[in-house]
Scaffold this active site. Structure first.
Site, PDB file in Angstrom:
ATOM      1  N   ASP A 100       0.784  -1.231   0.000  1.00  0.00           N
ATOM      2  CA  ASP A 100       0.000   0.000   0.000  1.00  0.00           C
ATOM      3  C   ASP A 100       0.817   1.283   0.000  1.00  0.00           C
ATOM      4  O   ASP A 100       0.312   2.347   0.333  1.00  0.00           O
ATOM      5  CB  ASP A 100      -0.908   0.009   1.234  1.00  0.00           C
ATOM      6  CG  ASP A 100      -0.126  -0.243   2.519  1.00  0.00           C
ATOM      7  OD1 ASP A 100       1.073   0.072   2.573  1.00  0.00           O
ATOM      8  OD2 ASP A 100      -0.723  -0.765   3.479  1.00  0.00           O
ATOM      9  N   GLU A 122      -0.132  -9.123  -1.260  1.00  0.00           N
ATOM     10  CA  GLU A 122      -0.843  -8.618  -0.083  1.00  0.00           C
ATOM     11  C   GLU A 122      -2.034  -7.765  -0.515  1.00  0.00           C
ATOM     12  O   GLU A 122      -2.245  -6.643  -0.076  1.00  0.00           O
ATOM     13  CB  GLU A 122       0.078  -7.826   0.845  1.00  0.00           C
ATOM     14  CG  GLU A 122      -0.483  -7.661   2.258  1.00  0.00           C
ATOM     15  CD  GLU A 122       0.406  -6.848   3.169  1.00  0.00           C
ATOM     16  OE1 GLU A 122       1.132  -7.459   3.972  1.00  0.00           O
ATOM     17  OE2 GLU A 122       0.381  -5.601   3.081  1.00  0.00           O
ATOM     18  N   HIS A 220       4.554   4.905  14.297  1.00  0.00           N
ATOM     19  CA  HIS A 220       4.953   5.865  13.256  1.00  0.00           C
ATOM     20  C   HIS A 220       3.796   6.327  12.382  1.00  0.00           C
ATOM     21  O   HIS A 220       3.973   7.207  11.551  1.00  0.00           O
ATOM     22  CB  HIS A 220       5.998   5.224  12.332  1.00  0.00           C
ATOM     23  CG  HIS A 220       5.413   4.160  11.443  1.00  0.00           C
ATOM     24  ND1 HIS A 220       5.154   2.878  11.890  1.00  0.00           N
ATOM     25  CD2 HIS A 220       5.032   4.182  10.138  1.00  0.00           C
ATOM     26  CE1 HIS A 220       4.651   2.163  10.912  1.00  0.00           C
ATOM     27  NE2 HIS A 220       4.548   2.930   9.840  1.00  0.00           N
ATOM     28  N   ARG A 222       0.879   8.015  10.416  1.00  0.00           N
ATOM     29  CA  ARG A 222       0.603   9.439  10.193  1.00  0.00           C
ATOM     30  C   ARG A 222      -0.544   9.925  11.075  1.00  0.00           C
ATOM     31  O   ARG A 222      -0.500  11.032  11.612  1.00  0.00           O
ATOM     32  CB  ARG A 222       0.263   9.653   8.711  1.00  0.00           C
ATOM     33  CG  ARG A 222       0.091  11.092   8.286  1.00  0.00           C
ATOM     34  CD  ARG A 222      -0.247  11.135   6.800  1.00  0.00           C
ATOM     35  NE  ARG A 222       0.853  10.607   6.002  1.00  0.00           N
ATOM     36  CZ  ARG A 222       1.793  11.359   5.441  1.00  0.00           C
ATOM     37  NH1 ARG A 222       1.781  12.662   5.614  1.00  0.00           N
ATOM     38  NH2 ARG A 222       2.745  10.797   4.710  1.00  0.00           N
ATOM     39  N   HIS A 253      11.165   5.910  14.793  1.00  0.00           N
ATOM     40  CA  HIS A 253      11.031   6.284  13.389  1.00  0.00           C
ATOM     41  C   HIS A 253      11.787   7.590  13.145  1.00  0.00           C
ATOM     42  O   HIS A 253      11.901   8.438  14.029  1.00  0.00           O
ATOM     43  CB  HIS A 253       9.552   6.455  13.038  1.00  0.00           C
ATOM     44  CG  HIS A 253       9.277   6.473  11.576  1.00  0.00           C
ATOM     45  ND1 HIS A 253       9.359   7.616  10.816  1.00  0.00           N
ATOM     46  CD2 HIS A 253       8.916   5.483  10.722  1.00  0.00           C
ATOM     47  CE1 HIS A 253       9.051   7.334   9.560  1.00  0.00           C
ATOM     48  NE2 HIS A 253       8.780   6.048   9.477  1.00  0.00           N
TER      49      HIS A 253
END
Length: 400
Positions: A100, A122, A220, A222, A253
């Site tokens: 993705d 996936e 991490h 968003r 991260h």
């Protein structure tokens, strides 16, 4: 530049999770005698090259991104143009993308525009919300509309694709991350058993600490930037206060917003808490797997670690409100706890006390919903059948 050939497969990847999860496919394709080129998109750099070395899949083609404008549209535009140029030169029989990411979405679009059949590894993961995870849910849906082969990890993912009436064929093959994590775990265990452990200062720190319980934290996403990240860090501090025999390793991260939020909470802790809470740089894959393998609990908002942790039989607390991997929850391997510190601490303390997720039975002995570690071979078999059959695959026409 490699000479154009209609018989090759191009595997497009450029981020840490893509490389980990595509490696088993590349290795399986090559084992079956199918020429397979790795196209590195450059979306991740420092984290990428140790992974390519570990899995032995050095890229044949490399894109050097400029990233002069730090926005998603700018990244998408640069990726599509650069990937399209490489594919035009290679003229492969098929292009593979994973998951993705922006690399995957733009790689799939570039291939589709060039009428190169696309295989989506996936495929079919859905959270049902375009804003979480963002932009991943958008990317997944987009790739589904242009793919020729959909390699779904689970029956649920396959059902999502059937419901959306995607073009092409859907195959349930499990998740290649199981192949990868079992390979890495076997490697690090064998090295330690032979008295030649891999270089892993973070794990050695835990061994030297004398502490009994280990918690691995990764965060991490968003949607967790800002206040939610501060809440997660505060929960970690409170957990260490409540559990004096516990240690936390948190590979931070590189995003500055993540770094600032976590380091600020860590700096405000007492010396005792700081000594049991190790903030480290992002880890190469074998050291990360070694720590996961040793941990008593995984706290994460990552997608891949949900699958890896389940494959290693580790209790998972997923610090999100929704997950596109519902199998983790329905099989009893994980709990959704969001980012509320009280929920995180309560559930985490319960796991550290008795080794179980609150209200759930242990997952030991249960079949892994993400497969048995043969996903790469299954994908390679499907592609070999279609590409080496009587008729080569042709892409589905796109509306003009």
């Amino acid at each position: 530049m490699t000479s154009p050939t209609q018989s090759c497969v191009v595997a497009i990847m450029g981020t840490r999770p893509e490389i980990i999860k595509m490696a088993p496919v590349v290795l399986a394709l090559r084992k079956q005698g199918m020429p397979t080129h790795v196209l590195h998109t450059g979306q991740h750099e420092e984290m990428a090259w140790p992974l390519y070395e570990f899995f032995g899949i050095k890229p044949a083609e490399i894109i050097r991104l400029k990233r002069e404008v730090p926005t998603l549209p700018a990244l998408a535009s640069e990726l599509m143009s650069a990937i399209g140029t490489q594919l035009s030169s290679l003229q492969p029989a098929a292009a593979l993308v994973h998951g993705d990411t922006s690399s995957a979405a733009m790689g799939a679009l570039a291939a589709a525009f060039l009428q190169i059949p696309v295989g989506h590894v996936e495929a079919g993961l859905r959270s049902g919300r375009m804003d979480e995870p963002f932009p991943e849910e958008i990317n997944r849906s987009l790739i589904g509309r242009v793919s020729h082969w959909h390699f779904a990890p689970t029956a649920q993912a396959s059902s999502n694709l059937q419901r959306e009436n995607v073009p092409g064929s859907v195959s349930i093959v499990g998740n290649t991350v199981v192949d990868a994590v079992l390979l890495a775990a076997q490697h690090v265990r064998a090295q330690r058993l032979a008295g030649q452990p891999i270089a892993n200062p973070d794990y050695q720190w835990f061994l030297d600490s004398g502490l009994r319980k280990l918690v691995l934290v990764t965060a991490h996403r968003r949607e967790n930037w800002g206040a939610p990240m501060e809440q997660i860090a505060s929960a970690v501090a409170a957990l260490l206060q409540q559990c004096p025999d516990a240690a936390v390793i948190w590979p931070l991260h590189l995003n500055p917003l993540v770094q600032q939020a976590v380091r600020a909470v860590h700096a405000a802790c007492t010396p005792d808490i700081q000594q049991r809470w190790r903030l480290s740089a992002p880890l190469d894959y074998p050291p990360m797997v070694e720590i996961m393998d040793a941990a008593n609990l995984l706290l994460t908002d990552s997608g891949g670690i949900q699958e890896e942790g389940l494959s290693l039989h580790k209790p998972l607390l997923v610090m999100r409100d929704v997950t596109e991997r519902p199998e983790v929850i329905t099989c009893g391997g994980g709990l959704l706890v969001g980012t509320d510190p009280h929920r995180i601490v309560s559930a985490a303390a319960s796991v550290l006390a008795d080794g179980r997720l609150p209200g759930l039975a242990p997952t030991h002995g249960q079949a892994n919903p993400f497969g048995d570690g043969t996903s790469g071979a299954q994908i390679a078999a499907v592609l070999r059948k279609h590409l080496h059959g009587a008729h080569a695959a042709t892409p589905h026409p796109l509306p003009v």
